[in-house]
Scaffold this active site. Structure first.
Site, PDB file in Angstrom:
ATOM      1  N   ARG A   1     -28.248 -16.970  -3.324  1.00 32.83           N
ATOM      2  CA  ARG A   1     -28.381 -18.319  -2.755  1.00 32.83           C
ATOM      3  C   ARG A   1     -28.781 -18.264  -1.284  1.00 32.83           C
ATOM      4  O   ARG A   1     -29.588 -19.071  -0.822  1.00 32.83           O
ATOM      5  CB  ARG A   1     -27.069 -19.082  -2.932  1.00 32.83           C
TER       6      ARG A   1
ATOM      7  N   HIS B   1     -21.555  -6.613 -11.921  1.00 30.65           N
ATOM      8  CA  HIS B   1     -21.648  -6.540 -10.461  1.00 30.65           C
ATOM      9  C   HIS B   1     -22.159  -5.145 -10.146  1.00 30.65           C
ATOM     10  O   HIS B   1     -21.395  -4.216  -9.911  1.00 30.65           O
ATOM     11  CB  HIS B   1     -20.275  -6.775  -9.828  1.00 30.65           C
TER      12      HIS B   1
ATOM     13  N   ASP C   1     -22.857 -11.359  -5.209  1.00 32.23           N
ATOM     14  CA  ASP C   1     -24.277 -11.291  -5.570  1.00 32.23           C
ATOM     15  C   ASP C   1     -24.872 -12.695  -5.650  1.00 32.23           C
ATOM     16  O   ASP C   1     -25.998 -12.939  -5.202  1.00 32.23           O
ATOM     17  CB  ASP C   1     -24.444 -10.567  -6.907  1.00 32.23           C
TER      18      ASP C   1
ATOM     19  N   ASP D   1       0.846  -1.189   0.000  1.00 32.01           N
ATOM     20  CA  ASP D   1       0.000   0.000   0.000  1.00 32.01           C
ATOM     21  C   ASP D   1       0.883   1.240   0.000  1.00 32.01           C
ATOM     22  O   ASP D   1       1.995   1.216   0.538  1.00 32.01           O
ATOM     23  CB  ASP D   1      -0.906   0.006   1.239  1.00 32.01           C
TER      24      ASP D   1
ATOM     25  N   ASP E   1     -16.157  -5.057 -13.047  1.00 31.50           N
ATOM     26  CA  ASP E   1     -16.167  -5.602 -14.407  1.00 31.50           C
ATOM     27  C   ASP E   1     -15.372  -4.716 -15.357  1.00 31.50           C
ATOM     28  O   ASP E   1     -14.559  -5.201 -16.150  1.00 31.50           O
ATOM     29  CB  ASP E   1     -17.608  -5.756 -14.897  1.00 31.50           C
TER      30      ASP E   1
ATOM     31  N   ALA F   1     -23.776 -15.282  -4.027  1.00 29.66           N
ATOM     32  CA  ALA F   1     -23.876 -15.768  -2.646  1.00 29.66           C
ATOM     33  C   ALA F   1     -25.109 -15.193  -1.954  1.00 29.66           C
ATOM     34  O   ALA F   1     -25.813 -15.900  -1.216  1.00 29.66           O
ATOM     35  CB  ALA F   1     -22.614 -15.409  -1.873  1.00 29.66           C
TER      36      ALA F   1
END
Length: 310
Positions: free
Chosen positions: A150, A172, A145, A32, A120, A147
């Site tokens: 579901r 996404h 998304d 970082d 994306d 997960a």
């Protein structure tokens, strides 16, 4: 096996912590611009390893990424409350122009795992900047998304989420596509299972689940400023798939030659993930409405990348 993480903010540090708990890597290097931040996170996570697995977690420079099998790209500016992922594009593309070449100079054989939003488009940016084969630049895409989808289906049906097979495809973000038509539970079509379970899915139930998946990030950001635990766990799971050559199927983002007539776009589809990154795509059965929604999602992402010259 070494894993690098560039960007030690909330997502990067959550990923490092999840990796330590999973124990799939022997060394995790945090890089970082704020070296004190990276060092603080590394030290804190290292102190958790006696309760989990023997993972060496440390702060380092780009040069310390040498030999890494996978490098998570979590560098970038944070998403603001109410800001869409696509609105982040201009601010984060410039960050990647500096980061990607330095990562590949140190770790030319690594699989790049993109976490920075809008993921994306940033996957497409990283792919174009890297010059790598498409499969070696993988975005976290819609794993979270999927997960969420579901989990909410499982909650409604009162079954374990691991028994639910359903995908979220495309962006996404706001144009993502929940694939209801091919969803299954224990190998049984979703609607058939729901009826047999006595937990039929009404239009209102479907709308509630759709809203729960689609708006989750906005609710979390409004409440605490950012999402990081869920995506950190998801990224660690993708790293494990790469390091173990798992060849599992995940809804990750990658450069795709053609999707529903849209050419050269990065978006999420079910993909086989192994040591070399994406090794294949499993195109699911879609309803006409889902195909059209996926086409629209692909067009949105294509236009965003094109506007940047990627």
């Amino acid at each position: 096996m070494k894993v690098g993480i560039v960007g030690s903010g909330m997502v990067g540090s959550a990923t490092a912590y999840a990796l330590a708990l999973l124990g799939v890597a022997r060394e995790v290097v945090l890089v970082d611009l704020d070296r004190k931040l990276a060092q603080a996170h590394a030290e804190d996570i290292l102190h958790a390893t006696p309760f989990a697995h023997p993972v060496w977690v440390r702060a380092g420079s780009y040069g310390d990424l040498e030999g890494a099998r996978a490098v998570v790209l979590a560098a970038g500016v944070a998403q603001r409350p109410g800001e869409t992922r696509l609105q982040l594009l201009d601010r984060n593309a410039q960050v990647f122009a500096q980061v990607v070449p330095r990562v590949l100079e140190a770790a030319p054989e690594a699989v790049l795992l993109v976490a920075t939003n809008p993921v994306d488009v940033m996957t497409q940016v990283a792919y174009r900047l890297s010059g790598l084969p498409p499969g070696r630049v993988v975005g976290s895409g819609t794993i979270l998304d999927t997960a969420r989808f579901r989990a909410l289906l499982a909650e409604h049906l009162r079954v374990a989420p691991q028994s639910v097979h359903a995908y979220v495809l495309g962006e996404h973000g706001d144009s993502e596509v929940l694939v209801w038509s091919s969803a299954q539970v224990g190998g049984v079509p979703l609607l058939e299972f729901a009826e047999a379970r006595g937990r039929a899915l009404s239009p209102e139930d479907r709308a509630r689940i759709d809203e729960g998946v689609r708006r989750a990030a906005y609710r979390i950001i409004e409440g605490k400023g950012a999402t990081y635990y869920g995506i950190g766990a998801g990224l660690a799971r993708l790293v494990r798939a790469i390091l173990t050559d798992e060849k599992g199927v995940y809804t990750v983002s990658a450069f795709t030659p053609e999707v529903e007539g849209v050419l050269e776009v990065s978006l999420s589809l079910p993909r086989i993930l192994g040591a070399g990154g994406v090794e294949g795509t499993v195109y699911p059965s879609l309803s006409p409405e889902e195909r059209e929604a996926l086409r629209r999602s692909a067009e949105i992402l294509k236009e965003a990348a094109f506007a940047l010259g990627f």
